[in-house]
Design an enzyme around this catalytic site. Structure first.
Site, PDB file in Angstrom:
ATOM      1  N   HIS A 289      -9.343   1.626   4.655  1.00  0.00           N
ATOM      2  CA  HIS A 289      -8.083   1.714   5.396  1.00  0.00           C
ATOM      3  C   HIS A 289      -8.274   2.645   6.599  1.00  0.00           C
ATOM      4  O   HIS A 289      -9.028   3.607   6.529  1.00  0.00           O
ATOM      5  CB  HIS A 289      -6.972   2.240   4.475  1.00  0.00           C
ATOM      6  CG  HIS A 289      -5.626   2.110   5.103  1.00  0.00           C
ATOM      7  ND1 HIS A 289      -5.133   3.049   5.988  1.00  0.00           N
ATOM      8  CD2 HIS A 289      -4.687   1.141   5.011  1.00  0.00           C
ATOM      9  CE1 HIS A 289      -3.935   2.645   6.399  1.00  0.00           C
ATOM     10  NE2 HIS A 289      -3.639   1.499   5.824  1.00  0.00           N
TER      11      HIS A 289
ATOM     12  N   SER B 141       3.489  -2.353  10.148  1.00  0.00           N
ATOM     13  CA  SER B 141       4.938  -2.490  10.343  1.00  0.00           C
ATOM     14  C   SER B 141       5.457  -3.880  10.004  1.00  0.00           C
ATOM     15  O   SER B 141       6.381  -4.392  10.639  1.00  0.00           O
ATOM     16  CB  SER B 141       5.335  -2.106  11.783  1.00  0.00           C
ATOM     17  OG  SER B 141       4.982  -0.768  12.054  1.00  0.00           O
TER      18      SER B 141
ATOM     19  N   LYS C 180       0.165   4.242  -0.273  1.00  0.00           N
ATOM     20  CA  LYS C 180      -0.438   5.432   0.349  1.00  0.00           C
ATOM     21  C   LYS C 180      -0.202   6.658  -0.537  1.00  0.00           C
ATOM     22  O   LYS C 180      -0.286   6.541  -1.754  1.00  0.00           O
ATOM     23  CB  LYS C 180       0.099   5.611   1.773  1.00  0.00           C
ATOM     24  CG  LYS C 180      -0.050   4.315   2.586  1.00  0.00           C
ATOM     25  CD  LYS C 180       0.187   4.481   4.054  1.00  0.00           C
ATOM     26  CE  LYS C 180      -0.030   3.148   4.760  1.00  0.00           C
ATOM     27  NZ  LYS C 180       0.109   3.218   6.205  1.00  0.00           N
TER      28      LYS C 180
ATOM     29  N   ASN D  79       0.878  -1.170   0.000  1.00  0.00           N
ATOM     30  CA  ASN D  79       0.000   0.000   0.000  1.00  0.00           C
ATOM     31  C   ASN D  79       0.911   1.214   0.000  1.00  0.00           C
ATOM     32  O   ASN D  79       1.513   1.543   1.027  1.00  0.00           O
ATOM     33  CB  ASN D  79      -0.896  -0.017   1.253  1.00  0.00           C
ATOM     34  CG  ASN D  79      -1.707   1.269   1.386  1.00  0.00           C
ATOM     35  OD1 ASN D  79      -1.748   2.087   0.459  1.00  0.00           O
ATOM     36  ND2 ASN D  79      -2.341   1.450   2.532  1.00  0.00           N
TER      37      ASN D  79
ATOM     38  N   GLU E  79      -5.440  -4.721  10.351  1.00  0.00           N
ATOM     39  CA  GLU E  79      -4.363  -3.774  10.618  1.00  0.00           C
ATOM     40  C   GLU E  79      -4.628  -3.049  11.927  1.00  0.00           C
ATOM     41  O   GLU E  79      -5.408  -2.088  11.959  1.00  0.00           O
ATOM     42  CB  GLU E  79      -4.289  -2.738   9.495  1.00  0.00           C
ATOM     43  CG  GLU E  79      -4.049  -3.326   8.120  1.00  0.00           C
ATOM     44  CD  GLU E  79      -3.417  -2.309   7.187  1.00  0.00           C
ATOM     45  OE1 GLU E  79      -2.287  -2.551   6.767  1.00  0.00           O
ATOM     46  OE2 GLU E  79      -4.049  -1.273   6.889  1.00  0.00           O
TER      47      GLU E  79
ATOM     48  N   GLY F 138       2.772   2.177  10.751  1.00  0.00           N
ATOM     49  CA  GLY F 138       3.768   3.235  10.612  1.00  0.00           C
ATOM     50  C   GLY F 138       4.491   3.564  11.912  1.00  0.00           C
ATOM     51  O   GLY F 138       5.177   4.577  12.005  1.00  0.00           O
TER      52      GLY F 138
ATOM     53  N   GLU G 270      -6.585   4.946   7.732  1.00  0.00           N
ATOM     54  CA  GLU G 270      -6.322   6.368   7.452  1.00  0.00           C
ATOM     55  C   GLU G 270      -7.522   7.012   6.775  1.00  0.00           C
ATOM     56  O   GLU G 270      -7.813   8.188   6.988  1.00  0.00           O
ATOM     57  CB  GLU G 270      -5.057   6.500   6.589  1.00  0.00           C
ATOM     58  CG  GLU G 270      -3.803   6.223   7.413  1.00  0.00           C
ATOM     59  CD  GLU G 270      -2.687   5.527   6.664  1.00  0.00           C
ATOM     60  OE1 GLU G 270      -2.684   5.546   5.424  1.00  0.00           O
ATOM     61  OE2 GLU G 270      -1.805   4.940   7.335  1.00  0.00           O
TER      62      GLU G 270
END
Ligand code: 13P
Length: 248
Positions: free
Chosen positions: A94, A210, A11, A9, A164, A170, A96
């Site tokens: 996702h 991660s 992003k 991904n 996730e 991250g 985010e």
């Protein structure tokens, strides 16, 4: 019996030019990949990447898809637009998107249905925040995300779930392999209870957060983990290739 799927991904990273450079570096490194390999890239990179991956094992993914066919939805991209470019997978929901752009379980559900109706394979993301985890709400949160996000879906052949944990994205913090396996096991049991045993057995569930060349082997050794959704480490050809080739 579930074929592992490793997806990058990207992003909001890589211009089209940079994207092609990354794909060119990646291609020889994943030429003998055993898992399915996908790169989910920004919309502006899709045409260039579609061209660059031709003849390779790499499959193309987008990072979202609109729930409507077409019309007055400024800033959205339709399934038909993605299909024309050769997009096969699409990330939906996702964390985010949920955190910064108001994505809800209802919008995730609408986008997922739209993807499937148009022959796109959704990678539906679920995961708890640190606060939810600390309050022991992980299972409750995941159950709601899974049941509402996938409500009304009857054919799961093309569906992938990505678990996730938000606190692992991250941050360099990974769920332990054991913990990730346990939580993904819970997701699988939820799927079984609501969509049946056959669906639960065949559905691929990735871990994301991660994941890197160092921890991939341990994570992938777990029974319930069928792949990874990789952020940061997918932006470096060598690291992503190491993850893809975790079995070698
Ligand atoms: P990182 O691998 O950078 O933690 O990101 C994970 C992720 O959000 C993939 O969708």
């Amino acid at each position: 019996m579930r074929k592992p799927i490793i997806a990058g991904n990207w992003k909001m990273n890589k211009t089209a030019k940079e994207a092609v450079e990354l794909i060119e570096a990646l291609k020889p490194l994943v030429a003998k990949a055993k898992p399915e390999v996908v790169v989910c890239v920004p919309y502006t990179d899709l045409w260039a990447v579609a061209d660059a991956i031709k003849g390779s094992k790499i499959r193309l993914g987008a990072e979202n898809v609109a729930w409507a066919d077409k019309g007055a939805f400024t800033g959205e991209i339709s399934a038909e637009m993605l299909k024309e470019i050769g997009v096969e997978y699409v990330i939906i929901g996702h964390s985010e998107r949920r955190q910064y752009f108001g994505e809800t379980d209802a919008s995730v559900n609408a986008r997922t249905k739209q993807a499937l109706a148009n022959g796109l394979k959704p990678i539906v993301c679920v995961g708890e925040t640190l606060e939810e985890r600390e309050k022991n709400k992980t299972n409750r949160v995941l159950k709601k995300q899974v049941l509402e996000g996938l409500a009304g879906i009857t054919d799961f052949t093309d569906v992938v779930i990505a678990y996730e944990p938000v606190w692992a994205i991250g941050t360099g913090k990974t769920a332990t392999a054991e913990d990730a396996n346990k939580t993904i096991g819970f997701i699988r049991r939820t799927i079984k209870a609501n969509f049946g045993e056959d669906v639960a057995k065949a559905l691929r569930i990735q871990y994301g957060g991660s994941m890197n060349p160092k921890n991939v082997k341990e994570l992938m050794a777990e029974r319930n983990i069928d792949g990874g959704l990789i952020g940061g480490a997918s932006l470096k050809a060598e690291d992503f290739a190491c993850i893809v080739n975790y079995k070698d």
